[in-house]
Design an enzyme around this catalytic site. Structure first.
Site, mmCIF file in Angstrom:
data_model
loop_
_atom_site.group_PDB
_atom_site.id
_atom_site.type_symbol
_atom_site.label_atom_id
_atom_site.label_comp_id
_atom_site.label_asym_id
_atom_site.label_seq_id
_atom_site.Cartn_x
_atom_site.Cartn_y
_atom_site.Cartn_z
ATOM 1 N N ASP A 114 25.204 -18.408 -0.173
ATOM 2 C CA ASP A 114 25.593 -19.719 0.330
ATOM 3 C C ASP A 114 26.960 -20.060 -0.265
ATOM 4 O OD1 ASP A 114 25.347 -22.202 1.609
ATOM 5 O OD2 ASP A 114 24.605 -23.120 -0.231
ATOM 6 N N ASP A 159 21.483 -22.796 -2.640
ATOM 7 C CA ASP A 159 21.360 -24.054 -3.361
ATOM 8 C C ASP A 159 21.136 -25.164 -2.353
ATOM 9 O OD1 ASP A 159 22.007 -25.833 -5.837
ATOM 10 O OD2 ASP A 159 23.289 -26.608 -4.245
ATOM 11 N N ASP A 202 18.562 -24.776 2.209
ATOM 12 C CA ASP A 202 18.345 -23.347 1.984
ATOM 13 C C ASP A 202 16.879 -22.997 1.779
ATOM 14 O OD1 ASP A 202 21.036 -22.609 2.150
ATOM 15 O OD2 ASP A 202 21.400 -23.203 0.082
#
Length: 788
Positions: free
Chosen positions: A481, A667, A671
């Site tokens: 991410d 995070d 997610d």
């Protein structure tokens, strides 16, 4: 005086008329032990009757308490404590147990207070606090003491029985009389009996339990070997025929207990490290009332919403948000973050961390079981209870192997019975059972797993599920991410670009004065100003307006700012970052460029993943242009922006359908679906609680390089587990035919089996010295000079 020696020297100096010696000291002497500082109000808290109910017993007109005393170094310390307290008013008994440093104190509450006695202890150099038993720790300690007693008895009897039976060997039996021969047999039986009925009790209990559950474990094999050899030895002693092999019984028990004790210690070290986390919490806290008067209260009395005062050097009692103060906080015990982190108003702090520099006022958001510290403890306990697939396979193999061994022992015994004689057959079967006991096979994976889990936690990676250590070795695709993972997840001021004729430092000062009145996340990028702007008004989605140094200013979007000077809006430069304008009634003053700063070790993480041959994908919900720029900077070939949670989940499932083994590092709440779907999921330490509960591991520190350390450590853990399994299988496969052919006596079989188990445990303990390099670069990029 710390000991009688010091007292004797001082008396000699005074007796010699040299007392002026002490007047020429340059400084007062200090206690060699770095004792914790006990506050007087914390001591007085123990005078409360509701607090004393937990620790103090009433004995007539007196009271009794058990104290745990810190700083004791020798017997002279005990003498000093008992003598000094015994001389104080109201003290009726002061007895110190030097073995566990517990002081039993009996005093009259009408004549003196408990806080006075504890204060006197502190004055002479010792810190004491009420002893409160931990049932779980006491049970583990008692089990360890019992295990040591059993191990010690087995070792002592083994040496004695070995000397007695050596006298029966032909090599030593030169002129031994018949009476002495019989006596040595009975002496060996007498010394072996307590080993069988005391030291070997856990084996028999385990065998009975497993047979009731219709399972075959190594306890069954061990019990058959020990019980069979002992009963045969009794028959040989009573009838005065054949070999007794009591030395084999005691040797077998001693080495097997030694191996299990080492395994227990390896497991206990990890359990103790978890228990030490709980002990990070202070027993009391300083709470501020409505009139902001501080009062010392027990930690149990703290509730969410309370305002606490935390002084430098004190542990933070609960999770919360800093309302006032600037300091640095040491989070190394929880996250592995070896440098204290700067904290200011609005930042979150975690229970159990240490306030290093300045006083803080913290509003409590979570206490007790709801704190992050408690969540870490629960996740650690869950990881320790899980078993990887390799460990489950090893357990199943051990059961099938034991079934094969018992079958082989029966066949070998029958062959020797028909070809030679029953007595020889019995000892051959005994040697087979002892030599092939699957102890090493059963210990191969649990010890390595437990040791590695504790070691990874020290590095800053909290493993919450057992399959992680094995799964990391099979990962071929890593999905990352962006926000909060590769970046710090917070806006920072990159630079100031003033318009012609304006000073950047003055522009930044005005911006800080305006933003100090705002709680918006962008405002934190400017820092706090001592002086604030006047008449500040917020225009959501546009910016702020206020008066600074007599000038009306605006900060925010360019069209909003330019409205104040009635000028056309300036075009935003075509460069990365979020651009904010500052202007007054005469026109624009400066541009402020804000950005979500890239983590300092993001480049090294990508390089390390590529060096391992892993496929790296950047998958983010941020704007595609921003994602592509970051991918170019980090040299990531595959990058996808504008991805919704459903898009991320679909991408992971597509990769898995193609045969990829996916690791997700993410995070935030968006997610969660991906973390739950990925083969291995790791949540950042700043992630939401929901994300952490769906992750297989949590990166407690902000060091991305810990992921590289985890990949290296997982490979080494698997290698050690396979080494253990290979050695255990090779030993059992090699020793079985030798024992079946009668080439291995029961004594040598016991030695070989024990040595095999010890080797497996010691090999697993190598993981406590896991060398994965230094995964901890500086966590903060250098601040923008002059602006941060």
């Amino acid at each position: 005086m710390c000991c009688p020696g010091c007292e004797a020297v001082a008396e000699a100096i005074v007796a010699g008329g040299l007392e002026s010696y002490y007047r020429h000291r340059t400084d007062n002497s200090s206690n060699p032990e770095a004792l914790p500082r006990v506050l007087q109000d914390e001591l007085e808290l123990l005078d409360r009757s509701d607090v004393q109910q937990r620790f103090v017993e009433t004995r007539g007109d007196a009271q009794q308490i058990q104290l745990l005393v810190e700083g004791i170094t020798c017997a002279a310390c005990g003498w000093l404590i008992e003598k000094r307290l015994g001389q104080m008013l109201g003290v009726r008994e002061a007895t110190l147990n030097l073995g566990n440093h517990r002081l039993t104190l009996v005093w009259s509450p009408d004549e003196t207070r408990l806080s006075t006695l504890l204060g006197e202890l502190k004055r002479i150099g010792y810190a004491a606090h009420p002893y409160e038993s931990d049932k779980a720790s006491e049970r583990i300690a008692e089990e360890n003491r019992l295990y040591l007693r059993r191990l010690g008895l087995a070792g002592l009897m083994f040496m004695q029985v070995m000397m007695a039976t050596m006298g029966l060997w032909e090599e030593f039996n030169q002129d031994l009389s018949e009476e002495m021969f019989i006596l040595l047999r009975w002496v060996s039986l007498l010394m072996t009996t307590p080993v069988v009925f005391y030291s070997c009790v856990p084996f028999f209990q385990g065998a009975v339990r497993d047979l009731r559950n219709r399972r075959l474990t190594m306890d069954v094999s061990v019990s058959l070997a020990i019980g069979g050899a002992y009963l045969a030895g009794i028959w040989a002693t009573v009838t005065n025929t054949g070999e007794i092999y009591f030395d084999s019984v005691t040797m077998f028990a001693f080495f097997l207990l030694a191996g299990r004790y080492l395994e227990r210690r390896a497991r206990q070290r990890t359990v103790e490290s978890t228990a030490r986390l709980v002990n990070l919490l202070p027993p009391t806290a300083m709470r501020l009332n409505d009139s902001e008067q501080a009062e010392r209260v027990l930690l149990d009395e703290v509730r969410p919403g309370d305002l606490l005062e935390v002084k430098p050097g004190e542990s933070i009692p609960a999770d919360g948000i800093i309302m006032q103060g600037v300091s640095s906080v040491d989070e190394s015990a929880l996250s592995g973050e070896y440098l204290p982190l700067a904290k200011r108003a609005g930042d979150q702090v975690v229970a159990g961390t240490l306030n290093v520099e300045g006083p803080l006022r913290v509003q409590v958001s979570a206490v007790g079981e709801q704190t992050r510290l408690s969540a870490i403890v629960r996740l650690l306990e869950r990881a320790q209870s899980d078993k990887p697939r390799l460990g489950q396979i090893a357990d199943q193999v051990a059961q099938y192997f034991l079934l094969i061994v018992l079958s082989c022992a029966a066949i070998v015994g029958a062959v020797w019975w028909w070809t030679v004689n029953g007595e020889t057959a019995f000892w051959i079967v005994l040697a087979v059972l002892v030599a092939t006991c699957p102890c090493a096979l059963s210990l191969a994976t649990p010890t390595a797993l437990t040791t590695a889990t504790g070691t990874f936690h020290k590095l800053g990676l909290l493993i919450t599920r057992g399959h992680v250590l094995e799964g990391l070795n099979r990962v071929d695709t890593v999905i990352l991410d962006k926000t909060g993972t590769l970046t710090e997840g917070r806006m920072t001021l990159e630079r100031v670009e003033p318009f012609d004729g304006h000073d950047p430092d003055q522009a930044l000062q005005w911006a800080r004065m305006l933003e100090s009145r705002s709680e918006h996340p962008i405002a934190r990028a400017f820092g706090r100003s001592v002086t604030h702007a006047e008449d500040v008004q917020s225009y959501p989605g546009r910016g702020l307006e206020g008066v600074c140094d007599g000038r009306r200013l605006r900060i925010g979007k360019s069209d909003f700012v330019c409205e104040l000077s009635r000028q056309p809006a300036s075009a935003i430069p075509d460069q990365p970052g979020q651009w904010l304008m500052l202007g007054d009634e005469t026109g624009p003053i400066a541009w402020f460029v804000l950005n979500d700063r890239l983590r300092t070790d993001a480049h090294s993480l990508i390089e390390g993943l590529k060096a391992r041959g892993l496929r790296v994908i950047l998958l983010s919900g941020d704007h595609d242009a921003v994602v592509q720029r970051m991918a170019t900077e980090l040299q990531i070939e595959e990058a996808i922006g504008n991805a919704s949670p459903d898009d991320k989940l679909a991408r992971v499932q597509q990769l898995q359908a193609e045969g990829a083994v996916v690791l997700m590092l993410g995070d935030g709440v968006n997610d969660v679906p991906v973390l739950a779907s990925a083969d291995i999921s790791i949540a950042m330490g700043e992630a939401s609680d929901l994300a952490k509960t769906n992750a297989d591991a949590v990166l407690l520190s902000s060091h991305l390089n810990v992921l590289l350390a985890a990949l290296t450590g997982a490979a080494r853990t698997r290698r050690i587990m396979l080494q253990n399994l290979f050695w255990a299988a090779a030993y059992n496969a090699g020793i079985l035919p030798l024992a079946a052919l009668g080439m291995v006596t029961p004594a040598w079989a016991a030695f070989g089996m024990s040595a095999s188990s010890l080797l497996v445990v010691l090999n697993a303990l190598r993981l406590t010295r896991l060398k994965t390099g230094d995964p901890r670069p500086p966590t903060r990029a250098p601040a923008l000079e002059g602006y941060a």
